[in-house]
Design an enzyme around this catalytic site. Structure first.
Site, mmCIF file in Angstrom:
data_model
loop_
_atom_site.group_PDB
_atom_site.id
_atom_site.type_symbol
_atom_site.label_atom_id
_atom_site.label_comp_id
_atom_site.label_asym_id
_atom_site.label_seq_id
_atom_site.Cartn_x
_atom_site.Cartn_y
_atom_site.Cartn_z
ATOM 1 N N TYR A 6 0.850 -1.194 0.000
ATOM 2 C CA TYR A 6 0.000 0.000 0.000
ATOM 3 C C TYR A 6 0.886 1.244 0.000
ATOM 4 O O TYR A 6 1.810 1.360 0.806
ATOM 5 C CB TYR A 6 -0.910 -0.020 1.229
ATOM 6 C CG TYR A 6 -1.779 1.207 1.406
ATOM 7 C CD1 TYR A 6 -2.317 1.873 0.313
ATOM 8 C CD2 TYR A 6 -2.068 1.692 2.664
ATOM 9 C CE1 TYR A 6 -3.109 2.994 0.478
ATOM 10 C CE2 TYR A 6 -2.875 2.818 2.841
ATOM 11 C CZ TYR A 6 -3.380 3.455 1.741
ATOM 12 O OH TYR A 6 -4.164 4.579 1.909
ATOM 13 N N CYS A 7 0.609 2.181 -0.908
ATOM 14 C CA CYS A 7 1.317 3.463 -0.979
ATOM 15 C C CYS A 7 2.820 3.196 -1.150
ATOM 16 O O CYS A 7 3.217 2.456 -2.034
ATOM 17 C CB CYS A 7 0.987 4.296 0.254
ATOM 18 S SG CYS A 7 1.649 5.974 0.237
ATOM 19 N N LEU A 8 3.663 3.794 -0.313
ATOM 20 C CA LEU A 8 5.101 3.580 -0.440
ATOM 21 C C LEU A 8 5.475 2.120 -0.213
ATOM 22 O O LEU A 8 6.485 1.644 -0.733
ATOM 23 C CB LEU A 8 5.850 4.457 0.573
ATOM 24 C CG LEU A 8 5.596 5.961 0.539
ATOM 25 C CD1 LEU A 8 6.529 6.673 1.505
ATOM 26 C CD2 LEU A 8 5.771 6.516 -0.853
ATOM 27 N N GLY A 60 3.886 -0.326 -1.467
ATOM 28 C CA GLY A 60 3.782 -0.943 -2.782
ATOM 29 C C GLY A 60 4.998 -0.670 -3.631
ATOM 30 O O GLY A 60 5.472 -1.548 -4.374
ATOM 31 N N LEU A 82 -1.637 -1.220 -4.104
ATOM 32 C CA LEU A 82 -2.742 -0.373 -3.659
ATOM 33 C C LEU A 82 -2.282 1.080 -3.601
ATOM 34 O O LEU A 82 -1.487 1.451 -2.737
ATOM 35 C CB LEU A 82 -3.237 -0.818 -2.283
ATOM 36 C CG LEU A 82 -3.651 -2.287 -2.144
ATOM 37 C CD1 LEU A 82 -4.054 -2.591 -0.707
ATOM 38 C CD2 LEU A 82 -4.788 -2.616 -3.098
#
Length: 604
Positions: A335-337, A339, A363
């Site tokens: 998720y975010c960083l 990912g 994500l």
């Protein structure tokens, strides 16, 4: 098993910081005088940052200078700006005349953008407040037209000038002043000014919290009413705690899921209240779920690198998941960083021939930073050098500096509207779980964050095949496992069109979902959540690459949450089911250590 070992935390007062940095400089090889001059500059830059909210004044000055100098040699643009100003004055004069003749039936001369909710109240339709609003909107539009389209100005500088012009206009909106805001005036008359007394109390309370005179009292606390999905910490080192969640079904999918959250935030954005917890949803759907909980670093972590986060974070967690479950393959989700970090690790594993992932989920995660959204406004050489010196002094980037940048990106919603509601109207809304999580910020180590900003945001090394893991370049096109990706429509942190570029960079099948909402609310989008919708795309590797804009126009909008789409996709990628697994595996050196959410998430 590796246990966390921390060095003693040194003193953080200014004199001790100066002394330590000077001692370290003198201990290094080379000319000590040169190092002393460099240290003097860094201390000066860090002191400036305290007065400029971490923004480089040189970067801002360069942008305005670029715009003004090119405008000064563009007589055609000057005349265009003056003509637009004159036309807007005529439109406003006509509106004022119509108001005098027709009253509230006068037709507006300009409508605010869809995302601008400052003048939605019916009270703004009454004289003289309607004139204030129309005059402001026309002026705001004129400033935008003046700041853009000047020949010769670099794209980065044009965006900076337009951004800061918008910030200044937001500051002087008529809604921000009591005498020009009809809602505030009506409330003051109705309550005989009691709203201002309440607002003054809220302002004092916030000021005390900001200076740490009064501690933040949150109604939501990890382990009490958020982050309560049953589980255990099954591994810990100096960077992560790995949480395994207790099964909720008799059988589970054969391949476990490892979730890699961003280190800029506490992991429990994915495990908020029981009714909107993505982790709980996955467990209830019959998955064995593991999640990394990053430590909240302090100055002891100043030299921890981005590669350390890959090695001692993602790769170590992956090894633990495989050992605990006995599964040779894992569904990995970032998720975010997190990912972005997962993509680096996945590309490195693919390069080295390690076939350990069953699937990969991204994500709201970017891998191409050519168009990173408005956060890219703060990324040029001057600004980055300024941030690096700020982080160098303390050894980390503090929460308030990150929060300030994010609030500036949405100043209408996060700064001015809040000030009006709380300090002028005297209304303080209740805290939600998402708001409480958003205030539970983290720090980022100096070296790691400098690596991230310079190599990804500034140089875009990852998408260009120049980023190194283990001393060798990684290439995103080496990733061949099936990919599920999610973008959110109003994301200011990872704009969905930037996220969409992974479709063109990964050499694999990609299921892409575009969901309504922002960077956080779009992901926390549980089934039954009102006003949620999504579009979906399936890209088959080897086929023609889709254009993001064309696909968005053509894709069918489907009502509801995207979570079932992901759950069903994960099940299709799995190899079957097995009996539910116990938490931890003491025989292999991974006994349960403590209840979820663990200890790192509670570190301030």
């Amino acid at each position: 098993m590796k246990q966390a070992v921390f060095p003693a935390l040194p003193s953080t007062n200014v004199h001790s910081l100066i002394g330590r940095h000077l001692s370290a400089a003198l201990a290094e090889t080379g000319d000590p005088d040169d190092r002393m001059f460099l240290i003097a500059d860094r201390f000066h830059h860090a002191a400036l940052a305290a007065m400029t909210l971490g923004i480089s004044p040189i970067s801002l000055l360069q942008a305005w200078q670029d715009w003004m100098l090119h405008l000064s040699i563009s007589p055609g643009k000057q005349q265009q700006i003056l003509r637009q100003l004159g036309r807007k004055q005529v439109r406003l004069s006509k509106f004022i005349l119509d108001c005098a003749l027709m009253g509230e039936k006068a037709e507006c001369c300009i409508e605010p953008p869809p995302q601008d909710h400052r003048f939605k109240s019916p009270a703004w339709e009454k004289f003289p407040f309607n004139i204030y609003a129309q005059s402001f909107l026309l002026t705001e539009q004129w400033w935008h037209e003046a700041a853009t389209g000047v020949s010769g100005v670099t794209a980065q500088h044009e965006r900076l000038v337009e951004f800061y012009a918008r910030q200044m206009m937001d500051m002087f909106s008529p809604g921000n002043f009591a005498l020009t805001n009809p809602d505030v005036m009506q409330t003051m008359l109705r309550e005989n000014g009691a709203n201002f007394l309440r607002g003054w109390g809220y302002m004092l309370s916030d000021a005390m919290k900001a200076t740490q005179i009064q501690k933040e009292d949150s109604a939501f606390n990890p382990g009490a009413n958020v982050a309560v999905t049953p589980g255990e910490v099954v591994y810990r080192n100096d960077l992560i705690e790995l949480i395994q969640y207790a099964p909720a079904t008799e059988t589970v999918q054969a391949e476990p899921i490892l979730i890699v959250p961003a280190w800029i935030m506490k992991y429990y954005i994915l495990d908020l209240s029981p009714d909107n917890s993505l982790i709980r949803y996955l467990v209830d759907q019959g998955f064995t779920v593991f999640c990394i909980s990053w430590i909240n670093p302090d100055e002891r972590y100043r030299d921890v690198s981005l590669e350390d986060y890959i090695d001692r974070g993602v790769m170590t967690a992956l090894e633990a998941v495989e050992a605990i479950t006995g599964s040779e393959k894992v569904h990995a989700a970032g998720y975010c960083l997190g990912g972005t970090l997962l993509a680096m690790a996945a590309a490195a594993m693919a390069r080295d021939g390690e076939d350990r992932l069953q699937s990969q989920t991204m994500l709201a995660a970017q891998v191409d930073f050519d168009e990173p959204g408005e956060l890219g406004l703060f990324m040029d050489e001057s600004q980055l050098s300024f941030i690096e010196d700020v982080m160098w002094l303390k050894g980390y980037l503090d929460q308030w500096q990150m929060a300030g940048a994010f609030q500036m990106l949405r100043s209408q919603d996060l700064i001015w509207s809040r000030m009006i509601l709380e300090y002028m109207l005297g209304q303080r809304p209740g805290t939600s779980d998402l708001m409480a999580w958003n205030a539970d910020a983290t720090r980022m180590p100096y070296r790691m964050h400098a690596d991230y900003l310079r190599q990804l945001y500034l140089n875009n090394d990852l998408s260009q095949g120049r980023y190194k893991v283990g001393g060798h370049d990684v290439h995103l096109e080496d990733i061949r496992v099936p990919v599920f990706a999610v973008g959110t429509t109003t994301d200011h942190v990872a704009p969905w069109k930037s996220v969409f570029k992974l479709v063109h960079l990964f050499d694999t099948d990609v299921d892409f979902v575009l969901t309504s909402g922002g960077h956080n609310a779009g992901i926390v989008s549980e089934p039954g959540h009102p006003h949620r919708s999504y579009r979906k795309l399936f890209y088959k590797h080897g086929g023609p690459h889709p254009d993001a804009d064309d696909w968005e126009k053509q894709a069918k909008v489907e009502e509801g949450s995207w979570w079932p789409q992901w759950s069903n996709w994960l099940k299709r990628q799995s190899s079957g089911t097995v009996p539910a697994r116990a938490v931890g595996n003491p025989k292999r050196g991974y006994p349960p250590m403590c209840n979820a959410p663990g200890t790192y998430v509670k570190m301030k």
